[in-house]
Write a protein that holds these residues in place. Sequence first.
Motif, PDB file in Angstrom:
ATOM      1  N   ASP A   1      35.478  38.334  21.433  1.00 29.35           N
ATOM      2  CA  ASP A   1      34.216  38.296  20.754  1.00 29.35           C
ATOM      3  C   ASP A   1      33.360  38.696  21.779  1.00 29.35           C
ATOM      4  O   ASP A   1      32.900  37.900  22.574  1.00 29.35           O
ATOM      5  N   LEU A   2      33.308  39.955  21.867  1.00 23.84           N
ATOM      6  CA  LEU A   2      32.474  40.691  23.065  1.00 23.84           C
ATOM      7  C   LEU A   2      30.931  40.250  23.071  1.00 23.84           C
ATOM      8  O   LEU A   2      30.497  40.201  24.250  1.00 23.84           O
ATOM      9  N   GLU A   3      30.511  39.689  21.909  1.00 27.29           N
ATOM     10  CA  GLU A   3      28.943  39.466  22.016  1.00 27.29           C
ATOM     11  C   GLU A   3      28.659  38.067  22.882  1.00 27.29           C
ATOM     12  O   GLU A   3      27.720  37.739  23.368  1.00 27.29           O
ATOM     13  N   THR A   4      29.798  37.415  22.951  1.00 30.70           N
ATOM     14  CA  THR A   4      29.709  36.196  23.786  1.00 30.70           C
ATOM     15  C   THR A   4      30.185  36.607  25.288  1.00 30.70           C
ATOM     16  O   THR A   4      30.033  35.604  26.224  1.00 30.70           O
ATOM     17  N   TYR A   5      30.414  37.708  25.660  1.00 28.12           N
ATOM     18  CA  TYR A   5      30.488  37.988  27.158  1.00 28.12           C
ATOM     19  C   TYR A   5      29.482  39.171  27.408  1.00 28.12           C
ATOM     20  O   TYR A   5      29.788  40.490  27.217  1.00 28.12           O
ATOM     21  N   PRO A   6      28.269  38.685  27.712  1.00 27.46           N
ATOM     22  CA  PRO A   6      27.280  39.801  28.268  1.00 27.46           C
ATOM     23  C   PRO A   6      27.481  40.515  29.452  1.00 27.46           C
ATOM     24  O   PRO A   6      27.909  40.113  30.256  1.00 27.46           O
ATOM     25  N   PHE A   7      27.318  41.835  29.195  1.00 26.51           N
ATOM     26  CA  PHE A   7      27.802  42.875  30.254  1.00 26.51           C
ATOM     27  C   PHE A   7      26.582  42.774  31.454  1.00 26.51           C
ATOM     28  O   PHE A   7      25.345  42.836  31.202  1.00 26.51           O
ATOM     29  N   GLU A   8      27.137  42.510  32.603  1.00 22.55           N
ATOM     30  CA  GLU A   8      26.245  42.472  33.655  1.00 22.55           C
ATOM     31  C   GLU A   8      26.571  43.533  34.732  1.00 22.55           C
ATOM     32  O   GLU A   8      27.679  43.307  35.481  1.00 22.55           O
TER      33      GLU A   8
ATOM     34  N   LEU B   1      36.732  41.697  32.611  1.00 21.29           N
ATOM     35  CA  LEU B   1      36.677  43.120  32.054  1.00 21.29           C
ATOM     36  C   LEU B   1      35.475  43.239  31.220  1.00 21.29           C
ATOM     37  O   LEU B   1      34.576  43.967  31.192  1.00 21.29           O
ATOM     38  N   ALA B   2      35.590  42.233  30.399  1.00 25.46           N
ATOM     39  CA  ALA B   2      34.228  42.114  29.142  1.00 25.46           C
ATOM     40  C   ALA B   2      33.072  41.915  29.704  1.00 25.46           C
ATOM     41  O   ALA B   2      32.146  42.394  29.343  1.00 25.46           O
ATOM     42  N   LEU B   3      32.819  41.251  30.941  1.00 29.45           N
ATOM     43  CA  LEU B   3      31.644  41.030  31.730  1.00 29.45           C
ATOM     44  C   LEU B   3      31.446  42.068  32.858  1.00 29.45           C
ATOM     45  O   LEU B   3      30.265  41.834  33.177  1.00 29.45           O
ATOM     46  N   GLY B   4      32.205  42.843  32.728  1.00 26.31           N
ATOM     47  CA  GLY B   4      31.948  44.135  33.454  1.00 26.31           C
ATOM     48  C   GLY B   4      32.316  43.888  34.916  1.00 26.31           C
ATOM     49  O   GLY B   4      31.745  44.349  35.952  1.00 26.31           O
ATOM     50  N   THR B   5      33.483  43.032  35.099  1.00 24.10           N
ATOM     51  CA  THR B   5      33.838  42.500  36.622  1.00 24.10           C
ATOM     52  C   THR B   5      35.076  43.419  36.856  1.00 24.10           C
ATOM     53  O   THR B   5      36.146  42.973  36.154  1.00 24.10           O
ATOM     54  N   PRO B   6      35.285  44.247  37.709  1.00 25.43           N
ATOM     55  CA  PRO B   6      36.555  44.835  38.100  1.00 25.43           C
ATOM     56  C   PRO B   6      37.837  43.902  38.504  1.00 25.43           C
ATOM     57  O   PRO B   6      37.111  42.707  38.958  1.00 25.43           O
ATOM     58  N   VAL B   7      38.837  44.187  38.316  1.00 24.62           N
ATOM     59  CA  VAL B   7      39.758  43.313  38.608  1.00 24.62           C
ATOM     60  C   VAL B   7      41.067  43.948  39.754  1.00 24.62           C
ATOM     61  O   VAL B   7      41.378  44.909  39.566  1.00 24.62           O
ATOM     62  N   LEU B   8      41.352  42.962  40.875  1.00 23.22           N
ATOM     63  CA  LEU B   8      42.362  43.227  41.557  1.00 23.22           C
ATOM     64  C   LEU B   8      43.682  42.377  41.163  1.00 23.22           C
ATOM     65  O   LEU B   8      43.440  41.173  41.435  1.00 23.22           O
ATOM     66  N   GLY B   9      44.673  43.150  40.796  1.00 23.48           N
ATOM     67  CA  GLY B   9      45.660  42.188  40.174  1.00 23.48           C
ATOM     68  C   GLY B   9      46.881  42.499  40.768  1.00 23.48           C
ATOM     69  O   GLY B   9      47.420  43.739  41.124  1.00 23.48           O
ATOM     70  N   ALA B  10      47.854  41.422  40.801  1.00 21.15           N
ATOM     71  CA  ALA B  10      49.259  41.564  41.423  1.00 21.15           C
ATOM     72  C   ALA B  10      50.017  42.630  40.338  1.00 21.15           C
ATOM     73  O   ALA B  10      49.713  42.236  39.042  1.00 21.15           O
ATOM     74  N   SER B  11      50.637  43.416  40.834  1.00 22.03           N
ATOM     75  CA  SER B  11      51.727  44.212  40.025  1.00 22.03           C
ATOM     76  C   SER B  11      52.856  43.581  39.359  1.00 22.03           C
ATOM     77  O   SER B  11      54.027  43.702  39.731  1.00 22.03           O
ATOM     78  N   ILE B  12      52.630  42.498  38.383  1.00 21.15           N
ATOM     79  CA  ILE B  12      53.725  41.698  38.051  1.00 21.15           C
ATOM     80  C   ILE B  12      53.373  41.460  36.467  1.00 21.15           C
ATOM     81  O   ILE B  12      52.324  41.228  36.177  1.00 21.15           O
ATOM     82  N   GLY B  13      54.554  41.324  35.670  1.00 20.01           N
ATOM     83  CA  GLY B  13      54.316  40.899  34.404  1.00 20.01           C
ATOM     84  C   GLY B  13      53.325  42.047  33.393  1.00 20.01           C
ATOM     85  O   GLY B  13      53.208  43.277  33.785  1.00 20.01           O
ATOM     86  N   GLY B  14      52.493  41.384  32.899  1.00 29.14           N
ATOM     87  CA  GLY B  14      51.468  42.142  31.895  1.00 29.14           C
ATOM     88  C   GLY B  14      50.075  42.510  32.811  1.00 29.14           C
ATOM     89  O   GLY B  14      49.477  43.065  32.214  1.00 29.14           O
ATOM     90  N   ILE B  15      50.003  42.238  34.038  1.00 32.89           N
ATOM     91  CA  ILE B  15      48.556  42.229  34.537  1.00 32.89           C
ATOM     92  C   ILE B  15      48.433  43.596  34.726  1.00 32.89           C
ATOM     93  O   ILE B  15      47.186  44.045  34.430  1.00 32.89           O
ATOM     94  N   PRO B  16      49.195  44.552  35.361  1.00 31.81           N
ATOM     95  CA  PRO B  16      49.049  45.982  35.608  1.00 31.81           C
ATOM     96  C   PRO B  16      48.808  46.674  34.234  1.00 31.81           C
ATOM     97  O   PRO B  16      48.056  47.808  34.431  1.00 31.81           O
ATOM     98  N   GLU B  17      49.075  46.220  33.038  1.00 32.82           N
ATOM     99  CA  GLU B  17      48.752  46.934  31.772  1.00 32.82           C
ATOM    100  C   GLU B  17      47.369  46.914  31.457  1.00 32.82           C
ATOM    101  O   GLU B  17      46.805  47.566  30.872  1.00 32.82           O
ATOM    102  N   LEU B  18      46.665  45.756  32.281  1.00 30.26           N
ATOM    103  CA  LEU B  18      45.174  45.697  31.980  1.00 30.26           C
ATOM    104  C   LEU B  18      44.228  46.421  32.688  1.00 30.26           C
ATOM    105  O   LEU B  18      42.958  46.473  32.537  1.00 30.26           O
ATOM    106  N   ILE B  19      44.754  46.930  33.790  1.00 30.98           N
ATOM    107  CA  ILE B  19      43.937  47.385  34.817  1.00 30.98           C
ATOM    108  C   ILE B  19      44.044  48.865  35.061  1.00 30.98           C
ATOM    109  O   ILE B  19      45.397  49.437  34.934  1.00 30.98           O
TER     110      ILE B  19
END
Length: 200
Positions: A18-25, A122-140
Amino acid sequence: SEGGIPSRRIWHQFYTLDLETYPFEPDHSDYFVYVGRLSEEKGLFTLLKAMQGIPEGRLKILGDGPLRPELERFARENGLDHVTFLGNQDKAAVKALVSRAQFLVCPSEWYENSPLVVYEALALGTPVLGASIGGIPELIDPGQTGAVFPAGDIAGLQNGIRFLLNRPGDLRRMSALSRERAERLFHPERHYQMMRSLYS
């Protein structure tokens, strides 16, 4: 078609928010964050060891778990004064801290499926540094909404942190792209329309 199911009959859907509950900053402060359980599989010792070589960065660790005493002891014994343990916070406080962070780091060393904390960042507008394992890299989207590094790789994590810290001008651009990605992939209406289209 492994398993006897034709690949054309398989599709990948992200979760929804529900993106309305994650205000973009779009603006950020002078720290980055980890949010989650403090347990062995989350890669936290890798993160703290990486921070030994990143004196110019400030890391806030949100969450609790069985590894917290050992992590705090390691930080204390190695002079990691630029790492702060904030413990469990309520949802509003977590959102506020993540929305103002330069980026969120997700250093897991096990096969996360699709971590909700990455969606929320991501919904809050915060970039992500993620480990390349499992489903994490699919999101970045590297270079656009964050960066990835090999799971468990201290030097790789340091490079990822420096990549983001050394590009303060790019962080604002990445912030906007992060929110845009969330709206494109995680919006319930988009999910509904995709499901209708595929089933039709």
